[in-house]
Motif scaffolding. Structure first.
Motif, PDB file in Angstrom:
ATOM      1  N   GLU A 195       0.817  -1.216   0.000  1.00 34.11           N
ATOM      2  CA  GLU A 195       0.000   0.000   0.000  1.00 34.11           C
ATOM      3  C   GLU A 195       0.851   1.266   0.000  1.00 34.11           C
ATOM      4  O   GLU A 195       0.479   2.283  -0.595  1.00 34.11           O
ATOM      5  CB  GLU A 195      -0.969   0.008   1.187  1.00 34.11           C
ATOM      6  CG  GLU A 195      -0.315   0.056   2.567  1.00 34.11           C
ATOM      7  CD  GLU A 195       0.076  -1.299   3.109  1.00 34.11           C
ATOM      8  OE1 GLU A 195       0.352  -1.381   4.324  1.00 34.11           O
ATOM      9  OE2 GLU A 195       0.103  -2.265   2.325  1.00 34.11           O
ATOM     10  N   ILE A 196       2.037   1.214   0.651  1.00 33.83           N
ATOM     11  CA  ILE A 196       2.937   2.374   0.613  1.00 33.83           C
ATOM     12  C   ILE A 196       3.569   2.494  -0.762  1.00 33.83           C
ATOM     13  O   ILE A 196       3.691   3.595  -1.319  1.00 33.83           O
ATOM     14  CB  ILE A 196       4.020   2.261   1.703  1.00 33.83           C
ATOM     15  CG1 ILE A 196       3.378   2.228   3.096  1.00 33.83           C
ATOM     16  CG2 ILE A 196       4.996   3.419   1.600  1.00 33.83           C
ATOM     17  CD1 ILE A 196       4.375   2.094   4.236  1.00 33.83           C
ATOM     18  N   ALA A 197       3.963   1.366  -1.346  1.00 34.92           N
ATOM     19  CA  ALA A 197       4.539   1.389  -2.696  1.00 34.92           C
ATOM     20  C   ALA A 197       3.549   1.973  -3.692  1.00 34.92           C
ATOM     21  O   ALA A 197       3.919   2.777  -4.560  1.00 34.92           O
ATOM     22  CB  ALA A 197       4.938  -0.020  -3.115  1.00 34.92           C
ATOM     23  N   ALA A 198       2.280   1.597  -3.562  1.00 36.95           N
ATOM     24  CA  ALA A 198       1.260   2.103  -4.482  1.00 36.95           C
ATOM     25  C   ALA A 198       1.076   3.613  -4.323  1.00 36.95           C
ATOM     26  O   ALA A 198       0.893   4.337  -5.311  1.00 36.95           O
ATOM     27  CB  ALA A 198      -0.059   1.374  -4.243  1.00 36.95           C
ATOM     28  N   ALA A 199       1.134   4.080  -3.076  1.00 38.34           N
ATOM     29  CA  ALA A 199       0.998   5.515  -2.838  1.00 38.34           C
ATOM     30  C   ALA A 199       2.182   6.274  -3.431  1.00 38.34           C
ATOM     31  O   ALA A 199       2.011   7.298  -4.123  1.00 38.34           O
ATOM     32  CB  ALA A 199       0.880   5.789  -1.338  1.00 38.34           C
ATOM     33  N   LEU A 200       3.392   5.794  -3.184  1.00 35.81           N
ATOM     34  CA  LEU A 200       4.579   6.473  -3.699  1.00 35.81           C
ATOM     35  C   LEU A 200       4.614   6.462  -5.225  1.00 35.81           C
ATOM     36  O   LEU A 200       5.145   7.396  -5.846  1.00 35.81           O
ATOM     37  CB  LEU A 200       5.846   5.824  -3.148  1.00 35.81           C
ATOM     38  CG  LEU A 200       6.055   5.908  -1.626  1.00 35.81           C
ATOM     39  CD1 LEU A 200       7.352   5.195  -1.237  1.00 35.81           C
ATOM     40  CD2 LEU A 200       6.092   7.356  -1.163  1.00 35.81           C
ATOM     41  N   ALA A 201       4.047   5.441  -5.842  1.00 38.36           N
ATOM     42  CA  ALA A 201       4.039   5.354  -7.306  1.00 38.36           C
ATOM     43  C   ALA A 201       3.204   6.462  -7.940  1.00 38.36           C
ATOM     44  O   ALA A 201       3.340   6.744  -9.136  1.00 38.36           O
ATOM     45  CB  ALA A 201       3.503   3.987  -7.738  1.00 38.36           C
ATOM     46  N   ARG A 202       2.342   7.078  -7.163  1.00 36.25           N
ATOM     47  CA  ARG A 202       1.513   8.173  -7.676  1.00 36.25           C
ATOM     48  C   ARG A 202       2.275   9.498  -7.781  1.00 36.25           C
ATOM     49  O   ARG A 202       1.804  10.440  -8.406  1.00 36.25           O
ATOM     50  CB  ARG A 202       0.302   8.376  -6.766  1.00 36.25           C
ATOM     51  CG  ARG A 202      -0.704   7.226  -6.775  1.00 36.25           C
ATOM     52  CD  ARG A 202      -1.799   7.476  -5.766  1.00 36.25           C
ATOM     53  NE  ARG A 202      -2.855   6.484  -5.771  1.00 36.25           N
ATOM     54  CZ  ARG A 202      -3.971   6.559  -6.491  1.00 36.25           C
ATOM     55  NH1 ARG A 202      -4.174   7.611  -7.290  1.00 36.25           N
ATOM     56  NH2 ARG A 202      -4.881   5.612  -6.441  1.00 36.25           N
ATOM     57  N   ILE A 203       3.439   9.595  -7.158  1.00 31.51           N
ATOM     58  CA  ILE A 203       4.191  10.858  -7.139  1.00 31.51           C
ATOM     59  C   ILE A 203       4.764  11.137  -8.524  1.00 31.51           C
ATOM     60  O   ILE A 203       5.338  10.250  -9.163  1.00 31.51           O
ATOM     61  CB  ILE A 203       5.318  10.791  -6.095  1.00 31.51           C
ATOM     62  CG1 ILE A 203       4.741  10.531  -4.700  1.00 31.51           C
ATOM     63  CG2 ILE A 203       6.131  12.081  -6.093  1.00 31.51           C
ATOM     64  CD1 ILE A 203       5.799  10.272  -3.642  1.00 31.51           C
ATOM     65  N   ARG A 204       4.636  12.365  -8.983  1.00 29.50           N
ATOM     66  CA  ARG A 204       5.165  12.748 -10.291  1.00 29.50           C
ATOM     67  C   ARG A 204       6.681  12.600 -10.330  1.00 29.50           C
ATOM     68  O   ARG A 204       7.355  12.851  -9.320  1.00 29.50           O
ATOM     69  CB  ARG A 204       4.810  14.195 -10.621  1.00 29.50           C
ATOM     70  CG  ARG A 204       3.326  14.491 -10.730  1.00 29.50           C
ATOM     71  CD  ARG A 204       3.094  15.795 -11.482  1.00 29.50           C
ATOM     72  NE  ARG A 204       4.089  16.808 -11.153  1.00 29.50           N
ATOM     73  CZ  ARG A 204       3.856  17.866 -10.355  1.00 29.50           C
ATOM     74  NH1 ARG A 204       2.678  18.000  -9.789  1.00 29.50           N
ATOM     75  NH2 ARG A 204       4.793  18.749 -10.139  1.00 29.50           N
ATOM     76  N   PRO A 205       7.253  12.254 -11.466  1.00 28.57           N
ATOM     77  CA  PRO A 205       8.709  12.069 -11.553  1.00 28.57           C
ATOM     78  C   PRO A 205       9.511  13.323 -11.237  1.00 28.57           C
ATOM     79  O   PRO A 205      10.660  13.219 -10.812  1.00 28.57           O
ATOM     80  CB  PRO A 205       8.924  11.639 -13.016  1.00 28.57           C
ATOM     81  CG  PRO A 205       7.607  11.091 -13.453  1.00 28.57           C
ATOM     82  CD  PRO A 205       6.573  11.868 -12.715  1.00 28.57           C
TER      83      PRO A 205
END
Length: 315
Positions: free
Chosen positions: A86-96
């Motif tokens: 769930e943390i990985a999924a949240a961090l994946a939303r951050i713009r590059p």
């Protein structure tokens, strides 16, 4: 029209309430330059390390809109092993292109996500050994209050979150605004030294004399050319014993500590007086104005004139 930077704070399970509130307090005092929002990985309340939970207004989707993401620290027992899905999924939303900041133990989260690989970083001194064992690929520097490596910033324990947020304001909008924010929040705009001055040292054996009295004595004589022999003589110790004990108690050598104190006193005088640089140098124990300029620049990266101009204009 003024651009408003969106800062999104990610609160994880076991978050420290103090650190969670730092971004809102610091950026919120920056004259409307920042908007601060808080989210969790699922939009639901999270437990803090205190006796209450916090409810937030946003879920992880708000991370997609962030210019800066701050991951707040969590209690040591709650540091996740690896990177939960769930943390990985949240961090994946951050713009590059977004700036990513960790406060204290949140560096473990960034490291687990691979964001610190090959980068210089820091975290709380108490968890350095654990961090190094888990993430040897990170260039960990435990002696500093914060590190910026490109778009990734990491900070040491607790109140160093204030230091790193002020650094961001200073980087984005200059020292004048950062100093004004610091004054509004009643915190120093820049703290000299690193974590060494806060690391708990072994307590001296009973009957061993501390160097505290000599430090107090030296602070009243900063205008004098104090040598290590003078300090050791006042403490009633040999040079070697005094130097070792001083470093154990303070985390710095006597010479470096004296320079820090002289620079701090010089900064006070630059802010509060109209004395010339040479006069201030004499009052704090530097031989010349050039020596003061050199040490001030080494400590905070600015000249006495620039420092005075910034602080006297915002006083």
């Amino acid at each position: 029209m003024q651009h408003v930077e969106r800062v999104v704070v990610l609160a994880l399970d076991g978050v420290y309430p103090f650190e969670l509130g730092i971004p809102s307090r610091i950026f919120g005092a920056a004259d409307g330059h920042y908007e601060v929002l808080t989210c969790t990985v699922d939009g639901r309340p999270v437990r803090t390390n205190a006796d209450f939970s916090v409810a937030v207004e946003h879920g992880p989707e708000i991370l997609e809109t962030a210019d800066t993401v701050v991951v707040a620290s969590m209690a040591t027992p709650r540091i996740p092993e690896g990177l939960p899905a769930e943390i990985a999924a949240a961090l994946a939303r951050i713009r590059p292109d977004a700036r990513i900041v960790s406060i204290c133990t949140a560096a473990f989260v960034l490291a687990a996500a691979g964001l610190l690989d090959g980068r210089r970083a820091t975290t709380h001194w108490q968890v350095v050994d654990r961090f190094r064992a888990l993430y040897p690929q990170v260039d960990l520097d435990p002696d500093v209050l914060f590190v910026q490596d490109g778009r990734i910033l990491t900070s040491a324990g607790a109140a160093s979150g204030v230091d790193i947020c002020l650094h961001i304001v200073r980087t984005d909008h200059g020292s004048e605004l950062a100093n004004a924010v610091a004054r509004s929040c009643v915190v120093p705009p820049f703290r000299d030294g690193g974590q060494a001055q806060y690391i708990q040292q072994p307590v001296p054996d009973c009957g061993v004399t501390s160097t505290a009295a000599t430090r107090d004595w030296a602070l009243t004589r900063l205008d004098e050319p104090l040598a290590l022999t003078d300090l050791a003589r006042h403490a009633g110790m040999s040079l070697r014993t005094f130097a070792r004990r001083f470093n154990d108690e303070v985390g710095l050598s006597p010479g470096r500590w004296l320079i820090q104190q002289r620079v701090a006193r010089a900064r006070d005088l630059l802010e509060a007086s109209d004395l010339s640089v040479d006069q201030i140098a004499g009052r704090v124990g530097f031989a010349t104005g050039a020596s003061l300029r050199q040490h001030l620049h080494a400590a905070i990266g600015v000249s006495p004139q620039a420092y005075r101009r910034t602080f006297q204009e915002t006083r």
